[in-house]
Design a protein around this motif. Sequence first.
Motif, PDB file in Angstrom:
ATOM      1  N   GLY A   1       0.785  -1.226   0.000  1.00 13.55           N
ATOM      2  CA  GLY A   1       0.000   0.000   0.000  1.00 13.55           C
ATOM      3  C   GLY A   1       0.818   1.278   0.000  1.00 13.55           C
ATOM      4  N   VAL A   2       2.060   1.214   0.449  1.00 12.16           N
ATOM      5  CA  VAL A   2       2.892   2.428   0.519  1.00 12.16           C
ATOM      6  C   VAL A   2       3.115   3.055  -0.860  1.00 12.16           C
ATOM      7  N   PRO A   3       3.525   2.298  -1.879  1.00 13.06           N
ATOM      8  CA  PRO A   3       3.681   2.944  -3.191  1.00 13.06           C
ATOM      9  C   PRO A   3       2.357   3.438  -3.772  1.00 13.06           C
TER      10      PRO A   3
ATOM     11  N   THR B   1       3.866   6.623   8.840  1.00  8.33           N
ATOM     12  CA  THR B   1       3.085   5.866   9.808  1.00  8.33           C
ATOM     13  C   THR B   1       2.800   4.455   9.305  1.00  8.33           C
ATOM     14  N   VAL B   2       2.434   4.322   8.038  1.00 12.65           N
ATOM     15  CA  VAL B   2       2.158   3.000   7.467  1.00 12.65           C
ATOM     16  C   VAL B   2       3.424   2.150   7.452  1.00 12.65           C
ATOM     17  N   LEU B   3       4.555   2.743   7.135  1.00 12.05           N
ATOM     18  CA  LEU B   3       5.809   1.991   7.142  1.00 12.05           C
ATOM     19  C   LEU B   3       6.197   1.529   8.543  1.00 12.05           C
ATOM     20  N   ILE B   4       6.023   2.393   9.525  1.00  7.58           N
ATOM     21  CA  ILE B   4       6.350   2.023  10.903  1.00  7.58           C
ATOM     22  C   ILE B   4       5.430   0.909  11.391  1.00  7.58           C
ATOM     23  N   ILE B   5       4.147   0.999  11.079  1.00  8.07           N
ATOM     24  CA  ILE B   5       3.196  -0.036  11.483  1.00  8.07           C
ATOM     25  C   ILE B   5       3.537  -1.370  10.824  1.00  8.07           C
ATOM     26  N   SER B   6       3.910  -1.333   9.546  1.00 11.98           N
ATOM     27  CA  SER B   6       4.243  -2.585   8.864  1.00 11.98           C
ATOM     28  C   SER B   6       5.527  -3.195   9.426  1.00 11.98           C
TER      29      SER B   6
ATOM     30  N   ALA C   1       3.376  12.684   3.694  1.00  8.39           N
ATOM     31  CA  ALA C   1       4.636  12.207   4.275  1.00  8.39           C
ATOM     32  C   ALA C   1       4.396  11.528   5.623  1.00  8.39           C
ATOM     33  N   ALA C   2       3.580  12.129   6.455  1.00 10.80           N
ATOM     34  CA  ALA C   2       3.291  11.531   7.759  1.00 10.80           C
ATOM     35  C   ALA C   2       2.493  10.233   7.610  1.00 10.80           C
ATOM     36  N   THR C   3       1.602  10.187   6.645  1.00 13.64           N
ATOM     37  CA  THR C   3       0.808   8.978   6.424  1.00 13.64           C
ATOM     38  C   THR C   3       1.680   7.828   5.955  1.00 13.64           C
ATOM     39  N   VAL C   4       2.561   8.073   5.005  1.00 15.47           N
ATOM     40  CA  VAL C   4       3.442   7.027   4.498  1.00 15.47           C
ATOM     41  C   VAL C   4       4.385   6.559   5.600  1.00 15.47           C
TER      42      VAL C   4
END
Length: 61
Positions: free
Chosen positions: A26-28, A44-49, A39-42
């Motif tokens: 989902g990040v790309p 956050t998603v990377l940290i959660i994954s 930027a904050a959303t991406v």
Amino acid sequence: MPKRKLRFKDRLGFFLLGCGIICFIGVPLLSFQDVPDKAATVLTVLIISEIFFLVTIALLR
């Protein structure tokens, strides 16, 4: 050979592995969306994954 029934720990580990893979996929795709603070959303998603993957490694080890 009889099938082995998966324990709760294994099922939870595979579920979190799937969630982590979905987050990385989902990040790309987020770069094409109109998100207010992209930027904050991406990030956050990377940290959660990454957290999902670390917990998965701990559970399936």
